[in-house]
Write an enzyme that holds these catalytic residues in place. Structure first.
Site, PDB file in Angstrom:
ATOM      1  N   HIS A   1     118.972   6.978  31.036  1.00  0.00           N
ATOM      2  CA  HIS A   1     118.042   6.072  31.712  1.00  0.00           C
ATOM      3  C   HIS A   1     117.934   4.755  30.940  1.00  0.00           C
ATOM      4  CE1 HIS A   1     116.703   9.404  34.238  1.00  0.00           C
ATOM      5  NE2 HIS A   1     115.998   8.521  34.945  1.00  0.00           N
TER       6      HIS A   1
ATOM      7  N   HIS B   1     113.135  12.782  25.495  1.00  0.00           N
ATOM      8  CA  HIS B   1     114.023  12.089  24.561  1.00  0.00           C
ATOM      9  C   HIS B   1     113.299  11.787  23.263  1.00  0.00           C
ATOM     10  CE1 HIS B   1     117.654  11.369  26.847  1.00  0.00           C
ATOM     11  NE2 HIS B   1     116.920  11.028  27.892  1.00  0.00           N
TER      12      HIS B   1
END
Length: 178
Positions: free
Chosen positions: A115, A154
């Site tokens: 992303h 993450h």
């Protein structure tokens, strides 16, 4: 569990401390709601829309921008997928089951953040072609990366690696378009 190299172990330990601090703060769930919306904006369709709009509205550089975007994403997507499967860094919650995860990730591995890489492709391209809009796109790309950390999917270093990967792929796209 996969055996990690010492340098990756040290990086993961530092990242894990940051994650624990962030995700155990009061209002972490409240911040995750906002982060989920930002993360969804970073899923990809927005970048296609922006490239098409720029292509249609800018008769001077719009086509080059769109071509650079196609090349950059054509490099970025396979690169981040390859890196994820070579490095095989587990997601934060897979390393520490006490961490809150506010989103089910699409795959098992965290390094680098796809992303964030995609967001930094667009931010870098905007910086090259349209410097006036670059700061807004850079802020958006940074928020996409931060959202992935706040959602618990993450580590901070995944975000840094994704940002670097996205910027490099975007610059390669610009060079290849000429």
């Amino acid at each position: 569990m996969m055996i990690q190299r010492p340098s990756l172990q040290r990086m993961t330990a530092a990242d894990a401390r940051a994650m624990c601090w962030l995700l155990r703060q009061p209002r972490a769930a409240h911040r995750a709601q906002l982060a989920r919306g930002i993360s969804r904006l970073g899923d990809g369709p927005l970048y296609v829309f922006l490239a098409l709009v720029i292509w249609l509205l800018d008769s001077t550089d719009g086509a080059r921008f769109a071509q650079a975007a196609v090349i950059a994403y054509g490099l970025e997507v396979p690169a981040f997928m390859l890196l994820k499967h070579l490095i095989k860094r587990p997601r934060p919650a897979d390393m520490d089951t006490t961490l809150c995860v506010f989103l089910k990730p699409a795959d098992r591995f965290s390094f680098p953040s796809g992303h964030t890489a995609a967001a930094f492709v667009m931010a870098t391209l905007m910086g090259v072609f349209y410097p006036v809009g670059a700061s807004l796109m850079l802020a958006f790309a940074t928020l996409v990366g931060l959202s992935r950390v706040l959602l618990g999917v993450h580590y901070p270093s995944d975000i840094a690696a994704g940002a670097l990967l996205g910027a490099v792929c975007a610059l390669a796209g610009v060079v290849l378009v000429g």
